[in-house]
Design an enzyme around this catalytic site. Structure first.
Site, PDB file in Angstrom:
ATOM      1  N   GLU A 120     -42.540  29.594  24.220  1.00  0.00           N
ATOM      2  CA  GLU A 120     -41.285  30.309  23.555  1.00  0.00           C
ATOM      3  C   GLU A 120     -40.819  29.456  22.771  1.00  0.00           C
ATOM      4  O   GLU A 120     -40.416  29.489  21.614  1.00  0.00           O
ATOM      5  CB  GLU A 120     -40.404  30.642  24.725  1.00  0.00           C
ATOM      6  CG  GLU A 120     -41.143  31.878  25.567  1.00  0.00           C
ATOM      7  CD  GLU A 120     -40.049  32.403  26.300  1.00  0.00           C
ATOM      8  OE1 GLU A 120     -38.662  32.578  26.139  1.00  0.00           O
ATOM      9  OE2 GLU A 120     -40.244  32.797  27.698  1.00  0.00           O
ATOM     10  N   ASP A 177     -34.931  50.535  20.605  1.00  0.00           N
ATOM     11  CA  ASP A 177     -35.600  50.688  22.103  1.00  0.00           C
ATOM     12  C   ASP A 177     -35.702  49.177  22.772  1.00  0.00           C
ATOM     13  O   ASP A 177     -35.503  48.326  21.871  1.00  0.00           O
ATOM     14  CB  ASP A 177     -36.802  51.366  22.450  1.00  0.00           C
ATOM     15  CG  ASP A 177     -36.379  52.799  21.923  1.00  0.00           C
ATOM     16  OD1 ASP A 177     -35.601  53.619  22.829  1.00  0.00           O
ATOM     17  OD2 ASP A 177     -37.334  53.533  21.144  1.00  0.00           O
ATOM     18  N   MET A 180     -28.565  39.791  27.380  1.00  0.00           N
ATOM     19  CA  MET A 180     -28.961  40.875  28.278  1.00  0.00           C
ATOM     20  C   MET A 180     -28.556  42.258  27.952  1.00  0.00           C
ATOM     21  O   MET A 180     -28.353  43.277  28.968  1.00  0.00           O
ATOM     22  CB  MET A 180     -28.635  40.279  29.731  1.00  0.00           C
ATOM     23  CG  MET A 180     -29.241  38.982  30.217  1.00  0.00           C
ATOM     24  SD  MET A 180     -31.123  38.904  29.920  1.00  0.00           S
ATOM     25  CE  MET A 180     -31.256  39.882  31.342  1.00  0.00           C
ATOM     26  N   GLY A 213     -29.822  29.376  27.726  1.00  0.00           N
ATOM     27  CA  GLY A 213     -29.838  29.144  26.262  1.00  0.00           C
ATOM     28  C   GLY A 213     -31.099  27.881  26.029  1.00  0.00           C
ATOM     29  O   GLY A 213     -30.810  27.284  24.991  1.00  0.00           O
ATOM     30  N   SER A 214     -32.105  27.863  26.873  1.00  0.00           N
ATOM     31  CA  SER A 214     -33.123  26.980  26.436  1.00  0.00           C
ATOM     32  C   SER A 214     -33.638  27.300  25.028  1.00  0.00           C
ATOM     33  O   SER A 214     -34.016  26.450  24.351  1.00  0.00           O
ATOM     34  CB  SER A 214     -33.926  26.684  27.589  1.00  0.00           C
ATOM     35  OG  SER A 214     -34.942  27.958  27.707  1.00  0.00           O
ATOM     36  N   LEU A 239     -28.653  46.350  22.373  1.00  0.00           N
ATOM     37  CA  LEU A 239     -27.899  46.678  21.234  1.00  0.00           C
ATOM     38  C   LEU A 239     -27.713  48.103  20.831  1.00  0.00           C
ATOM     39  O   LEU A 239     -28.866  48.703  20.715  1.00  0.00           O
ATOM     40  CB  LEU A 239     -28.444  46.134  19.968  1.00  0.00           C
ATOM     41  CG  LEU A 239     -28.591  44.347  20.183  1.00  0.00           C
ATOM     42  CD1 LEU A 239     -29.159  43.732  18.805  1.00  0.00           C
ATOM     43  CD2 LEU A 239     -27.228  43.662  20.345  1.00  0.00           C
ATOM     44  N   HIS A 280     -39.536  37.771  24.079  1.00  0.00           N
ATOM     45  CA  HIS A 280     -40.031  38.439  25.341  1.00  0.00           C
ATOM     46  C   HIS A 280     -41.042  37.546  25.969  1.00  0.00           C
ATOM     47  O   HIS A 280     -42.091  37.149  25.430  1.00  0.00           O
ATOM     48  CB  HIS A 280     -40.196  39.742  25.068  1.00  0.00           C
ATOM     49  CG  HIS A 280     -40.523  40.449  26.392  1.00  0.00           C
ATOM     50  ND1 HIS A 280     -39.375  40.971  27.345  1.00  0.00           N
ATOM     51  CD2 HIS A 280     -41.467  40.915  26.840  1.00  0.00           C
ATOM     52  CE1 HIS A 280     -39.783  41.507  28.340  1.00  0.00           C
ATOM     53  NE2 HIS A 280     -41.311  41.621  28.359  1.00  0.00           N
TER      54      HIS A 280
END
Ligand code: GRF
Length: 209
Positions: free
Chosen positions: A175, A144, A91, A13-14, A94, A110
């Protein structure tokens, strides 16, 4: 009226922390409505709790299939009145039922420059391939894995002595800068999706030069 933001995370959870920090500093104009995990042990849940953000756990093994898991997910997100959803190290893929409930309202981050190195271990894939530059991508989520329209990217150089860990740490820093920025753009109505392309509008709703 601020958009309701829900974050889905499975682990450390960073990125969630970077989002919380931006929100608390007032640079991310959203209501943090909840953090959901498929993993009851996720550190992300503890981070949310320590900032008094509602949390929920939905374990995939408690549901017979991906569709019913997706339906439960949508139910929780709607109960929180989420307008947008940020996947931050979530992870599970969906189910389309989730994508359809939040069209162009789900973001993912990503750790590579998509469309290169999709899927797991993107930093290792980049090192093994021998690229000189990699980075991170925030994209809208479609049906996808790691294929939806790209919102923002940041490049990171690969150094000759990089290990998976040193490279991942350098990408992670980017990120943490990029994700709150992309969420801010979506939350303030500044993204216009035209097929695969995402246009970023200025604050008046006009195209940037
Ligand atoms: C990040 O590298 C993100 O790009 C990927 O999963 C990792 C999550 O890390 N999707 P954290 O849980 O946010 O620290």
């Amino acid at each position: 009226m601020k958009a309701g933001l829900a974050v889905l995370a499975s682990g450390r959870g960073s990125n969630l922390q970077a989002i919380i920090d931006a929100w608390e500093q007032g640079t991310l104009p959203v209501n943090m409505v909840g953090v959901l995990s498929n993993n009851p042990q996720a550190q992300a849940l503890r981070r949310a709790q320590s900032h008094k953000i509602p949390t929920a756990v939905l374990r995939s093994k408690d549901y017979p299939d991906r569709r019913s898991y997706g339906q439960a997910l949508v139910q929780q997100l709607q109960a929180w009145q989420a307008d947008i959803v940020a996947l931050a190290g979530f992870m599970l893929l969906l189910d389309p039922v989730v994508i359809k409930a939040f069209p162009h309202r789900i973001l993912n981050i990503h750790p590579a420059l998509l469309p290169s190195f999709k899927g797991l271990d993107a930093q290792k894939q980049a090192l093994d391939y021998g690229v000189c530059v990699t980075g991170c991508t925030v994209h809208l989520v479609d049906q996808d894995m790691d294929t939806g329209p790209i919102v923002l990217q940041a490049a990171v150089s690969v150094k000759p002595d990089d290990t998976e860990d040193t490279l991942a740490a350098r990408i992670l820093k980017e990120e943490h800068r990029l994700y709150p920025e992309a969420i801010r753009l979506l939350a303030t109505g500044r993204l216009k999706v035209c097929g695969r392309k995402v246009e970023i509008l200025d604050e008046g709703g006009n195209y940037l030069d």
